[in-house]
Design a protein around this motif. Structure first.
Motif, PDB file in Angstrom:
ATOM      1  N   TRP A   1       1.832  -0.741   4.700  1.00 33.45           N
ATOM      2  CA  TRP A   1       2.272  -1.079   3.317  1.00 33.45           C
ATOM      3  C   TRP A   1       1.291  -1.569   2.561  1.00 33.45           C
ATOM      4  CZ3 TRP A   1       6.163   2.335   2.880  1.00 33.45           C
ATOM      5  CH2 TRP A   1       6.674   2.737   3.886  1.00 33.45           C
ATOM      6  N   PRO A   2       0.784  -2.735   2.676  1.00 32.09           N
ATOM      7  CA  PRO A   2      -0.174  -3.231   1.806  1.00 32.09           C
ATOM      8  C   PRO A   2      -1.632  -2.147   1.765  1.00 32.09           C
ATOM      9  CG  PRO A   2       0.376  -4.947   3.346  1.00 32.09           C
ATOM     10  CD  PRO A   2       0.963  -3.596   3.837  1.00 32.09           C
ATOM     11  N   VAL A   3      -1.959  -1.526   2.738  1.00 29.55           N
ATOM     12  CA  VAL A   3      -3.000  -0.691   2.622  1.00 29.55           C
ATOM     13  C   VAL A   3      -2.515   0.434   1.887  1.00 29.55           C
ATOM     14  CG1 VAL A   3      -4.520   0.783   3.808  1.00 29.55           C
ATOM     15  CG2 VAL A   3      -4.275  -1.592   4.637  1.00 29.55           C
ATOM     16  N   LEU A   4      -1.348   1.047   1.750  1.00 27.39           N
ATOM     17  CA  LEU A   4      -0.909   2.297   0.972  1.00 27.39           C
ATOM     18  C   LEU A   4      -0.943   1.930  -0.316  1.00 27.39           C
ATOM     19  CD1 LEU A   4       0.160   4.999   2.253  1.00 27.39           C
ATOM     20  CD2 LEU A   4       2.561   4.102   1.878  1.00 27.39           C
ATOM     21  N   HIS A   5      -0.529   0.749  -0.611  1.00 27.14           N
ATOM     22  CA  HIS A   5      -0.957   0.337  -1.976  1.00 27.14           C
ATOM     23  C   HIS A   5      -2.326   0.058  -2.409  1.00 27.14           C
ATOM     24  CE1 HIS A   5      -0.318  -1.346  -6.229  1.00 27.14           C
ATOM     25  NE2 HIS A   5      -0.726  -2.352  -5.528  1.00 27.14           N
ATOM     26  N   ALA A   6      -2.886  -0.712  -1.855  1.00 27.61           N
ATOM     27  CA  ALA A   6      -4.390  -1.032  -2.081  1.00 27.61           C
ATOM     28  C   ALA A   6      -5.128   0.213  -2.057  1.00 27.61           C
ATOM     29  CB  ALA A   6      -4.940  -1.826  -1.237  1.00 27.61           C
ATOM     30  N   SER A   7      -4.877   1.544  -1.541  1.00 23.09           N
ATOM     31  CA  SER A   7      -5.804   2.601  -1.491  1.00 23.09           C
ATOM     32  C   SER A   7      -5.127   3.609  -2.787  1.00 23.09           C
ATOM     33  CB  SER A   7      -5.627   3.399  -0.330  1.00 23.09           C
ATOM     34  OG  SER A   7      -4.257   3.581   0.124  1.00 23.09           O
ATOM     35  N   GLY A   8      -4.210   3.140  -3.459  1.00 19.04           N
ATOM     36  CA  GLY A   8      -3.715   3.999  -4.443  1.00 19.04           C
ATOM     37  C   GLY A   8      -2.647   4.901  -4.348  1.00 19.04           C
ATOM     38  N   PHE A   9      -2.081   4.973  -3.019  1.00 20.79           N
ATOM     39  CA  PHE A   9      -1.208   5.962  -2.892  1.00 20.79           C
ATOM     40  C   PHE A   9       0.244   5.673  -3.294  1.00 20.79           C
ATOM     41  CE2 PHE A   9      -3.429   7.443   0.821  1.00 20.79           C
ATOM     42  CZ  PHE A   9      -3.407   8.990   0.838  1.00 20.79           C
ATOM     43  N   THR A  10       0.681   4.168  -3.776  1.00 25.31           N
ATOM     44  CA  THR A  10       1.756   3.890  -4.256  1.00 25.31           C
ATOM     45  C   THR A  10       1.501   2.909  -5.334  1.00 25.31           C
ATOM     46  OG1 THR A  10       1.991   1.894  -2.657  1.00 25.31           O
ATOM     47  CG2 THR A  10       3.169   4.180  -2.090  1.00 25.31           C
ATOM     48  N   PRO A  11       2.314   2.846  -6.345  1.00 25.70           N
ATOM     49  CA  PRO A  11       2.103   2.106  -7.743  1.00 25.70           C
ATOM     50  C   PRO A  11       2.264   0.391  -7.251  1.00 25.70           C
ATOM     51  CG  PRO A  11       3.930   3.054  -7.741  1.00 25.70           C
ATOM     52  CD  PRO A  11       3.509   3.809  -6.599  1.00 25.70           C
ATOM     53  N   ARG A  12       3.056   0.224  -6.278  1.00 21.08           N
ATOM     54  CA  ARG A  12       3.258  -1.179  -5.912  1.00 21.08           C
ATOM     55  C   ARG A  12       3.534  -1.258  -4.405  1.00 21.08           C
ATOM     56  NH1 ARG A  12       8.429  -1.991  -4.584  1.00 21.08           N
ATOM     57  NH2 ARG A  12       9.713  -0.143  -5.060  1.00 21.08           N
ATOM     58  N   ARG A  13       3.427  -2.327  -3.966  1.00 23.50           N
ATOM     59  CA  ARG A  13       3.374  -2.728  -2.446  1.00 23.50           C
ATOM     60  C   ARG A  13       5.017  -2.297  -2.288  1.00 23.50           C
ATOM     61  NH1 ARG A  13       2.149  -7.696   1.503  1.00 23.50           N
ATOM     62  NH2 ARG A  13       3.156  -6.677   3.143  1.00 23.50           N
ATOM     63  N   LEU A  14       5.051  -1.310  -1.389  1.00 17.64           N
ATOM     64  CA  LEU A  14       6.775  -1.077  -0.859  1.00 17.64           C
ATOM     65  C   LEU A  14       7.055  -1.820   0.201  1.00 17.64           C
ATOM     66  CD1 LEU A  14       6.845   2.797  -1.167  1.00 17.64           C
ATOM     67  CD2 LEU A  14       7.616   1.119  -3.020  1.00 17.64           C
ATOM     68  N   LEU A  15       8.103  -2.320   0.412  1.00 18.34           N
ATOM     69  CA  LEU A  15       8.602  -2.879   1.600  1.00 18.34           C
ATOM     70  C   LEU A  15       9.077  -1.864   2.534  1.00 18.34           C
ATOM     71  CD1 LEU A  15      10.881  -5.418   0.140  1.00 18.34           C
ATOM     72  CD2 LEU A  15       8.718  -5.702   0.878  1.00 18.34           C
ATOM     73  N   PRO A  16       9.138  -2.181   4.105  1.00 16.43           N
ATOM     74  CA  PRO A  16       9.495  -1.089   4.841  1.00 16.43           C
ATOM     75  C   PRO A  16      10.896  -0.412   4.650  1.00 16.43           C
ATOM     76  CG  PRO A  16       8.468  -2.745   6.021  1.00 16.43           C
ATOM     77  CD  PRO A  16       8.563  -3.152   4.691  1.00 16.43           C
TER      78      PRO A  16
ATOM     79  N   ARG B   1      -9.237  -4.513   3.189  1.00 18.37           N
ATOM     80  CA  ARG B   1     -10.214  -3.737   2.353  1.00 18.37           C
ATOM     81  C   ARG B   1     -10.819  -2.398   2.951  1.00 18.37           C
ATOM     82  NH1 ARG B   1     -15.534  -3.262   1.720  1.00 18.37           N
ATOM     83  NH2 ARG B   1     -16.115  -4.710   3.229  1.00 18.37           N
ATOM     84  N   THR B   2     -11.498  -2.413   4.059  1.00 18.99           N
ATOM     85  CA  THR B   2     -12.131  -1.336   4.840  1.00 18.99           C
ATOM     86  C   THR B   2     -11.217  -0.386   5.148  1.00 18.99           C
ATOM     87  OG1 THR B   2     -12.076  -2.288   6.922  1.00 18.99           O
ATOM     88  CG2 THR B   2     -14.275  -2.548   5.564  1.00 18.99           C
ATOM     89  N   MET B   3      -9.880  -0.787   5.561  1.00 18.85           N
ATOM     90  CA  MET B   3      -8.889   0.192   5.753  1.00 18.85           C
ATOM     91  C   MET B   3      -8.513   0.969   4.372  1.00 18.85           C
ATOM     92  SD  MET B   3      -6.063  -0.835   8.599  1.00 18.85           S
ATOM     93  CE  MET B   3      -5.982  -2.504   7.909  1.00 18.85           C
ATOM     94  N   ALA B   4      -8.093   0.217   3.264  1.00 26.41           N
ATOM     95  CA  ALA B   4      -7.854   0.644   1.982  1.00 26.41           C
ATOM     96  C   ALA B   4      -9.050   1.804   1.621  1.00 26.41           C
ATOM     97  CB  ALA B   4      -7.523  -0.454   0.968  1.00 26.41           C
ATOM     98  N   GLU B   5     -10.141   1.351   1.853  1.00 28.72           N
ATOM     99  CA  GLU B   5     -11.341   2.341   1.293  1.00 28.72           C
ATOM    100  C   GLU B   5     -11.093   3.691   2.267  1.00 28.72           C
ATOM    101  OE1 GLU B   5     -14.926   0.202   2.272  1.00 28.72           O
ATOM    102  OE2 GLU B   5     -14.603  -0.799   0.627  1.00 28.72           O
ATOM    103  N   GLU B   6     -10.900   3.520   3.348  1.00 26.56           N
ATOM    104  CA  GLU B   6     -10.677   4.921   4.394  1.00 26.56           C
ATOM    105  C   GLU B   6      -9.323   5.478   3.857  1.00 26.56           C
ATOM    106  OE1 GLU B   6     -12.056   7.787   6.581  1.00 26.56           O
ATOM    107  OE2 GLU B   6     -13.045   5.800   6.251  1.00 26.56           O
ATOM    108  N   PHE B   7      -8.540   4.855   3.555  1.00 26.44           N
ATOM    109  CA  PHE B   7      -7.243   5.417   3.041  1.00 26.44           C
ATOM    110  C   PHE B   7      -7.301   6.324   1.571  1.00 26.44           C
ATOM    111  CE2 PHE B   7      -4.934   3.538   6.517  1.00 26.44           C
ATOM    112  CZ  PHE B   7      -3.710   3.788   6.613  1.00 26.44           C
ATOM    113  N   GLY B   8      -8.085   5.361   0.982  1.00 26.17           N
ATOM    114  CA  GLY B   8      -8.464   5.982  -0.419  1.00 26.17           C
ATOM    115  C   GLY B   8      -9.398   7.322  -0.512  1.00 26.17           C
ATOM    116  N   LYS B   9     -10.222   7.244   0.669  1.00 29.28           N
ATOM    117  CA  LYS B   9     -10.847   8.486   0.712  1.00 29.28           C
ATOM    118  C   LYS B   9      -9.930   9.704   1.200  1.00 29.28           C
ATOM    119  CE  LYS B   9     -15.021   6.201   2.686  1.00 29.28           C
ATOM    120  NZ  LYS B   9     -15.823   6.016   4.126  1.00 29.28           N
TER     121      LYS B   9
END
Length: 190
Positions: free
Chosen positions: A53-68, A166-174
């Motif tokens: 959930w933090p990576v989904l937001h940090a990569s730009g998929f969601t506008p805020r950090r969603l909870l499960p 950070r590195t996971m967010a970069e990969e999700f962002g790609k």
């Protein structure tokens, strides 16, 4: 969320949880299998140390950090969640190769039915077994399922320590960029 006792978690062993699915998604994220916390709550990636959930937001998929517990909001962003293996376990290594291969077969059927643009499997080792691709690496794959492209992402489990947030967010962002999904962190609906 009410705290769960060890016996509540153990009682969740071998349960299944519902997929978050809709037709025509931009990305269908696919975990290895639900953990006991997910089985107990009915929410994907529910363990507090899981970084999905933090990576989904940090990569730009969601506008805020969603909870499960907010997983039902994902289709509004063109996203969904499923798993390679459906049953809950304490650890993914409790699954055998045959269960992962059968899960891969079921997953391919699901992808053909729902036709997401991208299937994103989080966990290269599970992907290798489920899809019979011993040499797969994190990133886009040559394999397609019908018209769906496939991307392997790092496993967001806290046990996967060599991938940082950070590195996971970069990969999700790609993947987000390849899927043509705008950066949701810049939307006004946060």
């Amino acid at each position: 969320m009410t705290s769960l006792r060890p016996e509540d978690l153990e009682a969740a062993r071998d349960r299944t949880i519902d997929d978050v699915l809709a037709g025509g998604l931009h990305v269908l994220f696919c975990g290895i299998n639900p953990g006991l916390m997910s089985g107990a709550t009915g929410h994907h990636f529910a363990r507090p140390g899981n970084r999905f959930w933090p990576v989904l937001h940090a990569s730009g998929f969601t506008p805020r950090r969603l909870l499960p517990a907010e997983q039902g909001e994902l289709p509004a962003y063109g996203l969904g969640i499923t798993n390679v293996a459906a049953r809950t376990t304490a650890r993914a290594d409790e699954l055998d190769d045959e269960e992962l291969r059968e899960g891969g077969r079921i997953l391919r059927e699901k992808v053909r039915r729902y036709e997401p643009r991208w299937l994103a499997v989080v966990g290269v080792t599970a992907y290798r077994v489920a899809f019979g691709d011993r040499h797969a690496k994190v990133g886009p794959q040559e394999r397609t399922i019908g018209g769906t492209r496939v991307w392997v992402l790092p496993n967001p489990s806290g046990l996967n320590a060599h991938w940082t947030l950070r590195t996971m967010a970069e990969e999700f962002g790609k993947l987000r960029e390849a899927a043509g999904v705008a950066d949701a962190r810049h939307r006004g609906d946060s």
